[in-house]
Design an enzyme around this catalytic site. Sequence first.
Site, short mmCIF file in Angstrom:
data_model
loop_
_atom_site.label_atom_id
_atom_site.label_comp_id
_atom_site.label_asym_id
_atom_site.label_seq_id
_atom_site.Cartn_x
_atom_site.Cartn_y
_atom_site.Cartn_z
N HIS A 18 0.81 -1.37 0.03
CA HIS A 18 -0.02 0.10 0.05
C HIS A 18 0.91 1.32 -0.05
CE1 HIS A 18 -3.78 2.14 1.80
NE2 HIS A 18 -3.21 2.90 1.10
N HIS A 20 1.04 4.78 -2.43
CA HIS A 20 0.78 5.56 -3.67
C HIS A 20 2.21 6.36 -3.99
CE1 HIS A 20 -3.60 5.40 -2.34
NE2 HIS A 20 -2.96 5.29 -1.15
N HIS A 201 -9.67 0.93 -0.97
CA HIS A 201 -9.68 1.40 0.28
C HIS A 201 -10.93 1.46 0.87
CE1 HIS A 201 -5.63 3.15 -0.97
NE2 HIS A 201 -5.69 4.09 -0.13
N GLU A 204 -11.16 3.30 6.10
CA GLU A 204 -10.01 4.08 6.80
C GLU A 204 -10.65 5.10 7.52
OE1 GLU A 204 -8.11 6.65 3.83
OE2 GLU A 204 -6.50 7.09 5.05
N ASP A 282 1.75 3.91 2.89
CA ASP A 282 0.56 4.72 2.15
C ASP A 282 1.26 5.83 1.28
OD1 ASP A 282 -1.89 5.34 1.77
OD2 ASP A 282 -2.40 5.89 3.68
N ASP A 283 1.72 6.99 1.99
CA ASP A 283 2.36 8.33 1.33
C ASP A 283 3.23 8.75 2.17
OD1 ASP A 283 -0.21 8.86 -0.57
OD2 ASP A 283 -1.16 8.79 1.25
#
Length: 346
Positions: A18, A20, A201, A204, A282-283
């Site tokens: 996961h 991005h 997703h 969340e 994630d980011d």
Amino acid sequence: MTPTLAEKIAGAPKAELHIHIEGSLEPEVIFALAKRNGVKLSYESIEALKRAYAFTDLQSFLDIYYAGASVLLTEEDFYTMTAAYVERALADNVAHAEIFFDPQTHTERGVAISTAVAGIERALAEGEQRGLTSKLILCFLRHLSEADALATYEAALPLFDTYAHRLIGVGLDSSERGHPPSKFERVFAKARARGLKLVAHAGEEGPPAYIHEALDLLKVDRVDHGVRSIEDPALVARLADSRVALTVCPLSNIKLRVFDDMKQHTLKQLLAQGVAVTVNSDDPAYFGGYVNANYFATAEALELSEQEIYTILRNGFEASFVSPAERQSLIDKLDAYWGQSNPPPH
Ligand code: HPA
Ligand code: ZN
């Protein structure tokens, strides 16, 4: 957490499921690409941009994340971004990564999906030569319409052939509340009919009902985040029984205020109830760290045991979209490492 356990985690071969790719754009790279492309940012300096990274929820992050991605115009830009992620992943001993990208963020600025994929692919192919295998997953932006997602899917069809070795699935991201998985049932049905892998997703910020929808309507192979499943015991049991994995992103959850602090994170409870939990970044450029930092923060705050950490690492490979032979080879690597690198006695 003892320093030796941190070292053991750092050195372990791991999967990242996961991430991005647009969320790996470090502020310095955003400014360098803005300069290269003559793109005007609404932040006057790297420091001003970093000061804006004080998020209150998912939307407050997404506004800045899309502004950051606006510097990406050419194939070379996508290569630069992805090559930087490959370096970070290799430094964290990521052996296999499954990477999201958001084509609609780029097509709305006139950048073709093929431009994005070509640049990403070039960097990932180089990563393969250096021991990082990878897959690519095309995500639909859920705040946009179903028709927009369908058009994006149709436009991407030739790429699923050209890049069949890399581009293996579709996902669903962006603003969750008010945009349930059911909105995208038809485009996911098309992707499923084509044999693509499916992720979304869910849970969340959105309610457990969105996780049920992702499973029942979209028929996803994995759920991204999914941490709000803990509010629904029947759902937790369902996830545990089916072994549909959750790609949990602990630092993201803290930065976006899903939990007040890491000690409140429910990852350990989900793990104890048999859910196939994985740890991911994630980011990472926005949330304070790459995958190892996520393992460290979680292991420390939740006092995870070596056994729990091994289980999470192994879950990452079990939940990867690789062939059975590749999966076995990744697990063998992990087992060889984990067995041999016990912390030295004091
Ligand atoms: N949630 C939803 N959409 C996203 C995220 C996220 O954590 N990161 C990038 N797009
Ligand atoms: Zn995400």
